[in-house]
Design an enzyme around this catalytic site. Sequence first.
Site, PDB file in Angstrom:
ATOM      1  N   HIS A  48      17.265  41.212  -9.640  1.00 38.16           N
ATOM      2  CA  HIS A  48      17.802  41.129 -11.000  1.00 38.16           C
ATOM      3  C   HIS A  48      17.015  40.157 -11.871  1.00 38.16           C
ATOM      4  CE1 HIS A  48      21.097  43.670  -9.896  1.00 38.16           C
ATOM      5  NE2 HIS A  48      21.521  42.835  -8.967  1.00 38.16           N
ATOM      6  N   ARG A  73      14.031  37.359  -2.881  1.00 42.18           N
ATOM      7  CA  ARG A  73      14.944  38.510  -2.843  1.00 42.18           C
ATOM      8  C   ARG A  73      14.209  39.701  -3.433  1.00 42.18           C
ATOM      9  NH1 ARG A  73      20.983  39.330  -5.297  1.00 42.18           N
ATOM     10  NH2 ARG A  73      19.930  39.123  -7.324  1.00 42.18           N
ATOM     11  N   GLU A 153      27.438  43.164   0.552  1.00 41.52           N
ATOM     12  CA  GLU A 153      28.022  43.150  -0.788  1.00 41.52           C
ATOM     13  C   GLU A 153      28.644  44.495  -1.142  1.00 41.52           C
ATOM     14  OE1 GLU A 153      24.973  42.089  -3.643  1.00 41.52           O
ATOM     15  OE2 GLU A 153      23.451  43.273  -2.641  1.00 41.52           O
ATOM     16  N   ASP A 179      28.859  41.772  -6.506  1.00 37.14           N
ATOM     17  CA  ASP A 179      28.942  43.184  -6.120  1.00 37.14           C
ATOM     18  C   ASP A 179      30.124  43.439  -5.199  1.00 37.14           C
ATOM     19  OD1 ASP A 179      26.903  44.701  -7.437  1.00 37.14           O
ATOM     20  OD2 ASP A 179      25.450  43.489  -6.375  1.00 37.14           O
TER      21      ASP A 179
END
Length: 258
Positions: A48, A73, A153, A179
């Site tokens: 993100h 990530r 998640e 999430d």
Amino acid sequence: MTDIISSLGETLRAGETVITGWSSLPEPLVAETMARAGYDAVTLDMQHGFHTMESVHRGIAAIRLAGKPAIVRVPVGDFAATSRALDFGAAAVIAPMINSYEDARKFADFMKLAPVGSRSWGPHRAMAIAGGSDPDAYLATANRQTLALAMIESREGVAELEAILGVAGIDGVFVGPSDLSIALSDGAALDPTGERVMMVTGEIAERVRDSGKIAGIFCSNVGHAGTAMDLGYRLIALGSDASILRAGSEALLEKIGR
Ligand code: 3PY
Ligand code: MG
């Protein structure tokens, strides 16, 4: 390899807490500044955040320059990026949305050299920034020293947790409470610190503890981080560069009446 790569895994396996800063701005100097400010590690977010492979390889070097381990990530399902992050010197990789045994196997396969997985050889940069050039030493130690952390998640991920933890090459999990809150409420709420999510977060911690693997989590504030630590989480993500910059700017401007 020197202990700058190995220290993260050893610290977490020893049960010590690691607080990682969260970098979404693709500027190595920002990540380095967070590392120098006292974070135990810094995570570069390609999912993100705005990080790309270019900013990740420069960011890892900058974090290493500050004497700290770097975590990356990767985007959802981009398992090839996990091997590249390791080649560039990441101490750990977080893969989002690991929802099944098959997802976990694929992730581990790209993260681990044979015989655990089939990661392709090429850690020249990782060895260089660790101050070493001994390929045999890297080959002998990398599978244990670099960590594959599977994000839990989703409802499926929680249901498959034992199977995911049972995959050789998965070193631990990293919980994504935002999430998870959307999944558990069937899309009704984004509530990462809500009662339901915290209950499931506690259950996940217990199951990870039973497996002997590492538990990590993304925390939205200091109170959340404290609760997560009490539940047994050891890798705690707290504070993103963008939100810290914004909060600091707002606080300063408020003091001068703006
Ligand atoms: C989540 O909370 O879902 C995350 O992925 C944290 O970054
Ligand atoms: Mg998430």
